[in-house]
Motif scaffolding. Structure first.
Motif, short mmCIF file in Angstrom:
data_model
loop_
_atom_site.label_atom_id
_atom_site.label_comp_id
_atom_site.label_asym_id
_atom_site.label_seq_id
_atom_site.Cartn_x
_atom_site.Cartn_y
_atom_site.Cartn_z
N PHE A 1 81.35 60.72 102.12
CA PHE A 1 81.66 62.13 101.90
C PHE A 1 82.76 62.66 102.82
O PHE A 1 83.31 63.73 102.58
N LEU A 2 83.08 61.92 103.90
CA LEU A 2 84.09 62.38 104.86
C LEU A 2 85.09 61.27 105.12
O LEU A 2 84.78 60.08 104.96
N ASP A 3 86.30 61.63 105.55
CA ASP A 3 87.29 60.63 105.93
C ASP A 3 86.91 60.04 107.29
O ASP A 3 86.08 60.58 108.03
N GLY A 4 87.54 58.90 107.63
CA GLY A 4 87.15 58.16 108.82
C GLY A 4 87.29 58.92 110.11
O GLY A 4 86.41 58.86 110.99
N ILE A 5 88.39 59.67 110.28
CA ILE A 5 88.60 60.42 111.52
C ILE A 5 87.52 61.48 111.68
O ILE A 5 86.98 61.68 112.78
N SER A 6 87.19 62.16 110.60
CA SER A 6 86.14 63.18 110.66
C SER A 6 84.79 62.56 111.02
O SER A 6 84.02 63.16 111.78
N VAL A 7 84.51 61.36 110.50
CA VAL A 7 83.25 60.69 110.82
C VAL A 7 83.17 60.43 112.32
O VAL A 7 82.14 60.68 112.97
N VAL A 8 84.28 59.95 112.91
CA VAL A 8 84.28 59.63 114.34
C VAL A 8 84.09 60.88 115.19
O VAL A 8 83.23 60.92 116.08
N VAL A 9 84.87 61.93 114.91
CA VAL A 9 84.79 63.10 115.78
C VAL A 9 83.51 63.89 115.56
O VAL A 9 83.02 64.56 116.48
N LEU A 10 82.95 63.83 114.36
CA LEU A 10 81.70 64.55 114.09
C LEU A 10 80.51 63.93 114.82
O LEU A 10 79.60 64.64 115.25
#
Length: 447
Positions: free
Chosen positions: A352-361
């Protein structure tokens, strides 16, 4: 003593219950923001503001201002726009043409023939772009029409591209490794070097799978001309040499300690401009387009990182990461069980999210429990990136799938099915680095 023990258990239970309720409220709020179409950065800021306003007495405005400025004012973060700009410059050059022309004569004798060009070309372009989607788009624009014209099976053409393009996240200079390093305060240089052997491992697995598939399906492949002499192969590969030197110079200078990632990125930009100028593709329009493309992408990532840094601090005020880490530690999970659970969690989140968003979230919540379990944060960064790579080829929000869907005109499920074998190969790579962690840690230890 028994009464005190019961009181302590009741207090811990009540605390855990309140933390659970708080976590659910914040998760629902985050998905409400994202579902409403709010930018990821604003969503992160909104959740952080709500957490501090409702569950903390700390000065909200002061904490937000100092945190966002402190995490944005980072020398390590300066490497991010420079590496993105280097990729944008080469994206607008003849690099993809040069790679196909230079690699194809060497692949004709391998089982699978020109299907291997997708794997090696994606590996090379990954080392100069740092982006999975850019790698898929650049190599796909050239190889899909060419391989289709020659009669290669569409499923394998799409699958090799979808899987190999994810190498852009792992092979240095990787944008997502810079983001992870900044978010978790890890050495970006060591993260870059740690990604080299796992990246080569994935390329080896992809090449091996294509070769085995080709041996079992000989009739599905066209007959290629393999009569090129060694001199002819060298002549057609000569335009690849400058790019290979650029890659070797950037990564080698970091590994040798001659340059920091930021210094190496600046040199990479200058060399990329020289290569583009010498090939005749550097014009005023391409220069401006590349600069603006890098600016937009860098600002988006920087804004997300600023929002994530504030959310991390806000989570610290609420106590969620600490309580969650203690809870995980109290469960007595083995390292392998924890990693398996995190793998499933990240793959689902990556749908549901892009990779960068997954990491920072997830950095603020996941890292305390990872450290509690005694897992090396450097090793875990590579582990996380491979899992995020897997999410790039899983529907409904696999970015590589969207890119290939637009290039082929096929529906998303057809593209996802073609990429499925490479998803399982990434699982094999995960298992290997778990069993043999030195695959990740060996090179950084030699720095």
């Amino acid at each position: 003593m028994g009464r005190q023990g019961r009181k302590l258990a009741e207090r811990i239970g009540a605390q855990a219950m309140s933390i659970a309720v708080l976590s659910i409220i914040l998760i629902v709020l985050l998905f409400a923001f994202l579902g409403a179409g709010l930018w990821v950065a604003f969503s992160l800021l909104g959740v952080g503001i709500a957490a501090m306003a409702l569950f903390s007495n700390a000065p909200l405005g002061l904490v937000m201002a100092t945190t966002m400025w402190g995490h944005s004012n980072s020398w390590a973060l300066a490497a991010l726009p420079l590496f993105i700009w280097m990729g944008e410059i080469l994206f607008r050059s003849r690099l993809s043409d040069d790679m196909f022309t230079g690699l194809s004569p060497w692949m004709n004798r391998l089982p699978g023939q020109l299907l291997h060009v997708n794997v090696f070309a994606c590996g090379i372009f990954a080392a100069v772009s740092g982006s999975s989607a850019a790698t898929a788009a650049t190599i796909g624009k050239l190889s899909i029409p060419e391989l289709s014209r020659r009669g290669y099976p569409e499923k394998m053409v799409i699958g090799t591209l979808a899987g190999s393009a994810t190498l852009g996240l792992l092979i240095p200079p990787s944008i997502i490794l810079i983001v992870y390093g900044v978010a978790t305060e890890q050495s970006i240089a060591r993260l870059f070097i740690a990604g080299v052997l796992p990246g080569l491992l994935l390329m080896t697995l992809f090449v091996g799978y294509v070769a085995v598939w080709a041996i079992l399906n000989r009739d599905s492949l066209p007959m290629e001309d393999i009569s090129a002499t060694f001199r002819e192969k060298l002549r057609r590969s000569r335009r690849l040499l400058p790019v290979m030197l650029l890659i070797g110079g950037v990564i080698g200078s970091i590994y040798a300690g001659i340059a920091s990632p930021t210094d190496a990125a600046a040199v990479g930009v200058v060399l990329a401009l020289i290569l583009s100028w010498s090939s005749g593709t550097l014009t005023r329009a391409s220069f401006v387009d590349g600069l603006m493309g890098a600016t937009v992408t860098s600002c988006m990532i920087g804004f997300i990182l600023a929002g994530a840094s504030f959310l991390t601090v806000a989570m610290g005020f609420t106590g969620i990461p600490r309580i969650l880490a203690e809870w995980i530690g109290g469960l007595g999970l083995s390292t392998f069980t924890l990693l398996a659970a995190l793998t499933v969690f990240f793959v689902i989140l990556g749908c549901f999210l892009d990779g960068i968003s997954v990491v920072v979230l997830t950095a603020s919540v996941i890292m305390p429990m990872v450290q509690q379990a005694g897992i090396d944060p450097l090793w875990f960064g590579i582990f996380l990136v491979i899992v995020v790579e897997m999410s790039q080829i899983t529907p409904p929000v696999g970015f590589n799938l969207f890119v290939l869907q637009s290039l082929t005109g096929r529906d998303i499920l057809t593209v996802a099915y073609a990429a499925l074998p490479f998803f399982f190969l990434m699982i094999v790579a995960l298992v290997l680095i778990v069993i043999f962690p030195s695959i990740v840690t060996y090179l950084p230890e030699q720095m």
